[in-house]
Design a protein around this motif. Structure first.
Motif, PDB file in Angstrom:
ATOM      1  N   SER A 208       0.826  -1.203   0.000  1.00 15.51           N
ATOM      2  CA  SER A 208       0.000   0.000   0.000  1.00 15.51           C
ATOM      3  C   SER A 208       0.863   1.257   0.000  1.00 15.51           C
ATOM      4  CB  SER A 208      -0.924  -0.013   1.219  1.00 15.51           C
ATOM      5  OG  SER A 208      -1.707   1.157   1.276  1.00 15.51           O
ATOM      6  N   LEU A 209       1.932   1.234   0.776  1.00  9.10           N
ATOM      7  CA  LEU A 209       2.860   2.359   0.851  1.00  9.10           C
ATOM      8  C   LEU A 209       3.410   2.701  -0.530  1.00  9.10           C
ATOM      9  CD1 LEU A 209       4.739   4.042   2.960  1.00  9.10           C
ATOM     10  CD2 LEU A 209       6.389   2.224   2.514  1.00  9.10           C
ATOM     11  N   ILE A 210       3.873   1.700  -1.257  1.00 14.84           N
ATOM     12  CA  ILE A 210       4.463   1.915  -2.580  1.00 14.84           C
ATOM     13  C   ILE A 210       3.396   2.323  -3.588  1.00 14.84           C
ATOM     14  CG2 ILE A 210       5.640   0.746  -4.483  1.00 14.84           C
ATOM     15  CD1 ILE A 210       7.127  -0.903  -2.338  1.00 14.84           C
ATOM     16  N   ALA A 211       2.214   1.706  -3.503  1.00 12.68           N
ATOM     17  CA  ALA A 211       1.148   2.034  -4.450  1.00 12.68           C
ATOM     18  C   ALA A 211       0.689   3.479  -4.316  1.00 12.68           C
ATOM     19  CB  ALA A 211      -0.029   1.081  -4.253  1.00 12.68           C
ATOM     20  N   VAL A 212       0.555   3.952  -3.081  1.00 13.52           N
ATOM     21  CA  VAL A 212       0.160   5.351  -2.868  1.00 13.52           C
ATOM     22  C   VAL A 212       1.207   6.291  -3.452  1.00 13.52           C
ATOM     23  CG1 VAL A 212      -0.172   7.118  -1.077  1.00 13.52           C
ATOM     24  CG2 VAL A 212      -1.292   4.899  -0.864  1.00 13.52           C
ATOM     25  N   ALA A 213       2.472   5.878  -3.407  1.00 15.43           N
ATOM     26  CA  ALA A 213       3.542   6.704  -3.965  1.00 15.43           C
ATOM     27  C   ALA A 213       3.540   6.703  -5.492  1.00 15.43           C
ATOM     28  CB  ALA A 213       4.892   6.222  -3.441  1.00 15.43           C
ATOM     29  N   VAL A 214       3.176   5.574  -6.106  1.00 10.53           N
ATOM     30  CA  VAL A 214       3.360   5.407  -7.549  1.00 10.53           C
ATOM     31  C   VAL A 214       2.109   5.721  -8.359  1.00 10.53           C
ATOM     32  CG1 VAL A 214       3.813   3.688  -9.343  1.00 10.53           C
ATOM     33  CG2 VAL A 214       5.206   3.729  -7.288  1.00 10.53           C
ATOM     34  N   LEU A 215       0.945   5.227  -7.915  1.00 13.83           N
ATOM     35  CA  LEU A 215      -0.241   5.250  -8.772  1.00 13.83           C
ATOM     36  C   LEU A 215      -0.668   6.652  -9.207  1.00 13.83           C
ATOM     37  CD1 LEU A 215      -2.329   3.485 -10.174  1.00 13.83           C
ATOM     38  CD2 LEU A 215      -3.755   3.644  -8.130  1.00 13.83           C
ATOM     39  N   PRO A 216      -0.731   7.653  -8.318  1.00  9.58           N
ATOM     40  CA  PRO A 216      -1.147   8.980  -8.794  1.00  9.58           C
ATOM     41  C   PRO A 216      -0.251   9.511  -9.915  1.00  9.58           C
ATOM     42  CG  PRO A 216      -1.262   8.884  -6.414  1.00  9.58           C
ATOM     43  CD  PRO A 216      -0.565   7.637  -6.845  1.00  9.58           C
ATOM     44  N   ALA A 217       1.054   9.299  -9.800  1.00  6.03           N
ATOM     45  CA  ALA A 217       1.963   9.786 -10.840  1.00  6.03           C
ATOM     46  C   ALA A 217       1.731   9.054 -12.158  1.00  6.03           C
ATOM     47  CB  ALA A 217       3.415   9.613 -10.386  1.00  6.03           C
TER      48      ALA A 217
END
Length: 517
Positions: A419-428
């Motif tokens: 979840s930590l990585i997804a929140v960092a990556v998905l919006p971009a």
């Protein structure tokens, strides 16, 4: 290995579920784990209000979420070990006070940077608080009453989670997002008062084990480096020196963590556990599916408020069916998986989740709840109910009995890291950067791309499960529908809640040689 600490040691659990003290222990542990779990849900709904107040960018909003998740994921295993060594009640109480002070700081935050820092401190407090709640129950109640106590803990915790979006939305709409953090103070005070008076102290039996501080610090810095690089890439570009250095350092520290754990005689994460194919496969599926979930659920409350015009209260209530469906069906899903094997549900569940995410792509500013939002929420919720319990149960049951607690903690941490990585990556990846969340048309376009990406990732998790998960021997219907021990109860929400206490499970397995729990 050092000598055992004189004073408090592991006593034979003696509390009865129906006793007054037993009920007070449940109150303390449910409230303690509840405020930590609740914060993650409620803060997601508060993000639009926080962003407007601080004129924050999407990157700052990502850090408000990841700033909490990062230390929680990095120190969760260490928090459980600290309780085993220094006393579970003591560490639980420290975690409650720590969490309350950090929540007070969050509520007073004058700007986004201060809030992010306070959230990081809050996450570190939660890493002390969360493991202790279930550990205290397992160490305190009699063997006969422990399953009942764990069931009550799980059910009451689920009810608190269900109320969370409604309560948080009401607080934000009626007063301010700051009250979401201030409300933790009286709850934490109640936890401290009840735990100090009624919760018995306990520690792991036998000689005190050295703490793996080097491993905990290394994995935390590794996650921080990777997360910083991924979030910064949305504004600075993937070729930016800061981004590249941060990601490379994070990956190097992750490698160093594996080396430390492989060489340590007291590793908090024994790497040998990953030699079990079923365990590694279940955690790989967990990473993929929870990555899709974390990225999508970060954006949905924002879109409901900024695109559809929902109030914070309406956005919280809109997602309530997901929790209600899981509370109703998760135990039945676990029983079915125990009877027929987990492969079918671990394959179908992510595919249904993916279908729900595709339905979220129908959301736009002119639609209503019944035609656009509710169908997606219902399908999404049913997918979670199909998948979550079998997934976490498989991760726990695949490990050797002496590593059951570590298996649960690893699954918990894998879900949080994903979840930590997804929140960092998905919006971009979806083009949601800068102040795009303040522009409904741009946010809508980006959201549709984001949920379709998340749907593809979730579907990939289902395909991965079909290729890697195997069914164990099937149980008779009577055994599958009525789990006989607390290990089955423990696993129902392992990826979302606290890990079981390793020493208790190890103690039971060592006292019954040859028995597979």
């Amino acid at each position: 290995m050092t000598e055992a600490t004189p004073g408090v040691t592991e006593a034979a659990p003696g509390l009865r579920y129906a006793s007054g003290t037993g009920r007070w222990v449940l109150v303390a542990t449910v409230l303690g784990s509840g405020i930590a779990a609740l914060d993650a849900t409620v803060v997601g709904i508060a993000l639009p209000a926080i962003g407007r107040d601080f004129h924050a960018s999407v990157a700052s909003m990502q850090w408000v979420v990841d700033g909490y998740t990062l230390p929680l994921a990095g120190f969760l295993l260490l928090g459980g070990a600290l309780g085993d060594v220094y006393g579970r009640r003591k560490v639980f109480l420290i975690g409650a006070v720590w969490f309350a002070l950090a929540s007070f700081g969050c509520g007073l935050a004058p700007n986004a940077g201060f809030l992010i820092a306070a959230r990081a401190v809050q996450g570190a407090g939660a890493a002390l608080l969360i493991p202790g709640s279930l550990a205290i129950i397992q160490a305190s109640f009699t063997t006969d009453d422990r399953p009942k106590a764990i069931g009550a803990w799980s059910g009451l915790g689920g009810a608190a989670t269900a109320v969370g979006p409604f309560l948080g939305g009401w607080l934000i709409s009626a007063v301010s997002w700051r009250l979401v953090f201030f409300i933790n103070l009286p709850v934490a005070a109640a936890v401290v008062a009840v735990a100090a008076r009624h919760v018995p102290e306990s520690r792991a039996p036998g000689p005190r084990q050295p703490l793996d501080a080097a491993g905990a610090i290394t994995i935390s810095l590794a996650l921080a480096g990777i997360t910083y690089g991924l979030i910064a890439a949305s504004s600075d570009g993937w070729t930016s020196p800061d981004v590249l250095v941060s990601v490379v350092v994070g990956v190097a520290l992750l490698t160093a963590f594996c080396v430390i754990e492989a060489r340590s005689t007291h590793a908090m994460l024994p790497l040998s556990i990953f030699r079990v194919r079923q365990f590694s496969a279940a955690n790989a599926v967990t990473f993929v599916v929870y990555g899709a979930l974390g990225g999508a659920l970060f954006l949905v409350p924002v879109v409901l408020q900024e695109v559809c015009g929902y109030s914070a209260l309406e956005a919280g209530v809109a997602l309530l069916p997901v929790t209600l469906i899981m509370l109703t069906l998760s135990a039945r899903s676990a029983a079915l998986a125990a009877r027929i094997g987990p492969r079918l549900q671990m394959t179908a569940g992510p595919l249904v989740i993916a279908a729900g995410m595709v339905l979220f792509a129908r959301i736009h500013g002119s639609g209503d709840y019944l035609t656009q939002v509710l169908p997606a929420v219902l399908v999404f919720g049913f997918g979670l109910a199909i998948n979550v319990a079998p997934l976490t149960a498989t991760a726990l049951s695949a490990a050797p009995a002496e590593h059951a607690g570590i298996a649960s903690a690893v699954n918990n941490d894998v879900a949080r890291a994903a979840s930590l990585i997804a929140v960092a990556v998905l919006p971009a990846l979806a083009g949601i950067t800068g102040d795009a969340y303040l522009h409904p048309a741009a946010l809508t376009r980006g959201f549709h791309i984001a949920v379709l990406i998340a749907a593809a990732v979730a579907a990939g998790g289902g395909i991965l499960a079909a290729a890697t998960i195997s069914n164990r021997a099937r149980l008779p219907r009577s055994q599958a529908s009525a789990p006989a021990d607390d290990k089955v109860l423990n696993c129902l929400h392992c990826a979302l809640d606290a890990p079981p206490l390793r020493s208790q499970i190890a103690e039971r397995s060592s006292s019954a040689p040859g028995k597979i729990n």
